[in-house]
Scaffold this active site. Structure first.
Site, PDB file in Angstrom:
ATOM      1  N   THR A  37      19.154  51.515  59.208  1.00  0.00           N
ATOM      2  CA  THR A  37      18.607  52.367  58.160  1.00  0.00           C
ATOM      3  C   THR A  37      19.047  53.790  58.466  1.00  0.00           C
ATOM      4  OG1 THR A  37      16.733  50.900  57.850  1.00  0.00           O
ATOM      5  CG2 THR A  37      16.492  53.152  57.053  1.00  0.00           C
ATOM      6  N   LYS A  89      17.382  51.276  50.386  1.00  0.00           N
ATOM      7  CA  LYS A  89      16.567  50.958  51.566  1.00  0.00           C
ATOM      8  C   LYS A  89      15.569  52.076  51.857  1.00  0.00           C
ATOM      9  CE  LYS A  89      15.225  49.498  55.670  1.00  0.00           C
ATOM     10  NZ  LYS A  89      14.113  48.533  55.761  1.00  0.00           N
ATOM     11  N   LYS A  94      11.443  59.122  60.664  1.00  0.00           N
ATOM     12  CA  LYS A  94      12.875  59.315  60.408  1.00  0.00           C
ATOM     13  C   LYS A  94      13.244  58.860  58.991  1.00  0.00           C
ATOM     14  CE  LYS A  94      15.277  55.979  61.084  1.00  0.00           C
ATOM     15  NZ  LYS A  94      16.139  54.776  61.107  1.00  0.00           N
TER      16      LYS A  94
END
Lengths: 291, 291, 291, 291
Positions: free
Chosen positions: D94, D170, D239
């Site tokens: 990711t 995503k 993040k």
């Protein structure tokens, strides 16, 4: 001038003292009688009922919230029933615009007169006659009360002839003050966690762009975490933000910063901050930063 | 003193003018040469390359963002390659703390000296030598530059010996200014939609609690929607809030009001506000209120 | 069972239809009589007053907000005055916890019984007898009403014996639904502005992690901007978030996402969204993104 | 098929195991060699360098963040240098859209092929071959990798021919998941402080409107405060929200709910939550409520 005064908390007591010093004849009433002793010594006549305080051509009220003022005005033995025809009620409490509208109507219906005259300033300013008075209502009534405003304040702003407008201005002003607290709280959390000296940062700010007591005083309270005793207690701050948001909701005005402040005050109260000064919301950013 | 100056936008040009007026010998470089003509007329020597501006014991840079400063300093024909050993680079741009740290290290490694000296004040203050200078770096270097700071500013604050600390203070100050804009914007949206006069509300505020130019000036810009020409353009404001949030993120300091400002600036830019003054974020509350 | 039904908006009409289909004897009252015609055709007895609808052992109310329900219950010719001793009032409206508490007390004082039984589901689910019923109140009363809940819903959840708890659960559920709308709105604003296909993004989500009608339906409404006619109108959504925040405020529970939703609804209403479906708050992120 | 696999954390190890079970020939590399033992026992060939893992027609990478992937790909002895001409790199990490764009360009420039194929699902789903794969890149490459996607996932969604689009999807999906956590956290804080049973409230929700594992699982984790061991650690969640906000910033898309989540994650990390599951942000509302 003969003046009744109802509500002698820290702000009310200071205002009443200023009226006495200016030579006005004061009749005072407080639910908790012990608080009026110092005023009695300064020459105020202390009475045991709203009814007796109401026997004056002008009566000030300075109470903590909408509910307290409603009880004093609309109670069975309340102010509205005992004011003389044509008498003037000056409401200095920070209340909501809905109640202010209702008070204006009720007084008019009863043949009594009503002014909203909320004030800016902390208790020390009240005691020193240095408040800022924000008045609204019929021009004639404002004129009659001017000498009294001069006694309690350093300046009077007349907003309009609708009493609730003064309350909206007061709520907006308190929102701006709370915004100062929040912004200083976040900046100080950042500065502090970066290892810089918070006091010097404030000195820099307040001797340059923000050279004004509001930033100096709240900055100091936050940097030193000096939240007791409360000059203006957290639950009152929470109430004022709630009233500002209610006024905004009626007009469909979204105020995201006010919403943030609302959540901050609830957090402060949930964490046991009932007795702290409202500037303690400025410490929450530091707490959230694990500082 | 012999001084190089790189970056002559509205702020840089004002600062360079103040340095000239104070009697310093100025060599100026700007990527777009047309902007330097007025300075040439005031006596500055105009050069066509960074390399030539670098041939001075002290060189100021005043650029719009991190990328511009990086290009000037680290470019193939950049400042770091052309500064003389021991020369002093004074960076007045509002940049991020990470870049400031990196600049300090790079200069030290190369045997050059580096100060961060960002400034508070709009272009008019720069032109008048009335900025507030926030300096950080080695004490000796600050001392050498003091006469130059005196030329551009009304006051110098020395933060610490770590250049990035001055940048953090500057970013925190800009956050506080943006917070003023947002809070005024929300209050004015409420006051305006309630039918009160926004100008009189501001007059009341700024002659009582908020008697300071920041509130007076931003209040007026917002109330009059006077966002063009930009004194400080919206994209720069957006960048500064981003840099403040980045500094806070590294330290794990949540700043919800800064987050709100971040979203406000993105909204402003998305709605085409690129060329407006950053105080135009203070108009978004009114727009959201359908006002 | 003999049942009175007061309040025949889109939800109430659907519920009443389901009760009729299940064989119950229905007496219906609506302030606007035209709306009851379809129910009359299905066999409901239409009456012109609350008083007559009240002459039933069980009476449902399904009204739009606190004020409407208060008027029906406490009005001079209201439900509380006309319910028979021991009769059961089932309140399915989405109301605040304070009013629900007050209703429970008033009914108990008057010797009548009270259940709160708000429902989840849009008008189509009401018409199909597929609602989810959230009931709270005395166990005996819930037992008596179970056959009626079975007629209107696919499932009944009994929360507690305090009616207001059912209302709190309902408000919390509506908050969660509004949170889905906001989150989808933001994600779709991003996906759309990046040039990706919003419909395919939703298909991906709802055939993987979010394989549930709530995401499928609200996602489609937002992606297609299909906000008219409203299944659940924006002012009702705004009211529900307000009631959730009021309940949270009494308990000192800050809910920043609910605060965000509050501001979104006010923005929607301020921009003229009174008649739109509440999912139109999911379009505001797109609007703010200049999309 | 011969496949290299770099990055064997909890997710990567599960995916590699699924590939082995489906009969693919796996060469695995991990910086910390101890983690690869279980895979060796399942038949994977363990190699001590990226260079050797790179000698395969297809190489997967599954790393924790942008920096880790950059080091693996662009390092002196990195993947890009050792991949055979025409070989295919499938990136399942990711990562941000900027890095994904850069990877696509770098591979194309070097005559190598690049797909982004991030996945939805927790480690258990990876181990069971039940992930949802979100793929983007050249159609031919997606076709070649399809058998591998079938081994690791229950379903593959092909987004577009631009790899970075899969990363944006995503990130948007993870934003939606974090929004579920926040909304459940606030609702449960309210329900809990009102004295209702949190477990029963969740049961009600997840057997009606929110009948889907995401709500069931995160609801349980939050209600039971079961944040250790982390299925997906808080710093990774932080993040991902950061990367979503960065993507949104580039496009001028304000996302206030994502901003709230950003602040929540920073608070969680500041309070020492580094090792907790990211759903621990759903406990902050309860903490703020003094609960």
């Amino acid at each position: 001038m003969k003046v009744g005064f109802i509500g002698l908390g820290r702000m009310g007591a200071g205002m009443a003292g200023s009226l006495l010093r200016a030579g006005h004849e004061l009749t005072v009433y407080n639910r908790t009688p012990s608080k009026v002793r110092p005023l009695a010594e300064q020459g105020a006549r202390v009475v045991p009922s709203i009814a007796e305080a109401a026997k004056n051509p002008v009566v000030f009220t300075m109470l903590s919230d909408d509910a307290a003022l409603e009880a004093v005005v609309f109670g069975d033995d309340g102010l509205l029933r005992h004011l003389a025809p044509g008498a003037l009620h000056v409401s200095s409490s920070t209340i909501g615009v809905v109640l202010s509208e209702r008070l204006a109507l009720s007084h008019a219906d009863a043949g009594r007169r009503f002014l909203a005259a909320p004030v800016f300033g902390r208790p020390e300013a009240a005691a020193a006659g240095k408040l800022f008075v924000v008045a609204a209502g019929a021009a004639g009534a404002v004129g009659e009360a001017q000498a009294l405003f001069d006694a309690i304040g350093q300046k009077t702003f007349v907003v309009s002839d609708r009493p609730q407008d003064a309350n909206l201005v007061k709520l907006s002003g308190n929102f701006l003050l709370a915004a100062v607290v929040e912004s200083l709280g976040e900046a100080l959390a950042l500065i502090g966690k970066a290892g810089l000296d918070r006091g010097r940062f404030l000195e820099l700010l307040t001797s340059s762009l923000f050279d004004v007591p509001v930033y100096r005083n709240y900055g100091r309270l936050i940097a030193e975490r000096a939240f007791e005793p409360a000059g203006f207690a957290a639950p009152l701050g929470q109430k004022d933000i709630r009233l500002a948001l209610e006024a905004a909701e009626r007009l469909h005005v979204p105020m995201p910063l006010a919403s943030l402040l609302r959540d901050r005050f609830l957090t402060l109260l949930a964490r046991g901050g009932e007795r702290l000064d409202w500037s303690a919301v400025g410490d929450l950013a530091r707490q959230d930063a694990g500082g």
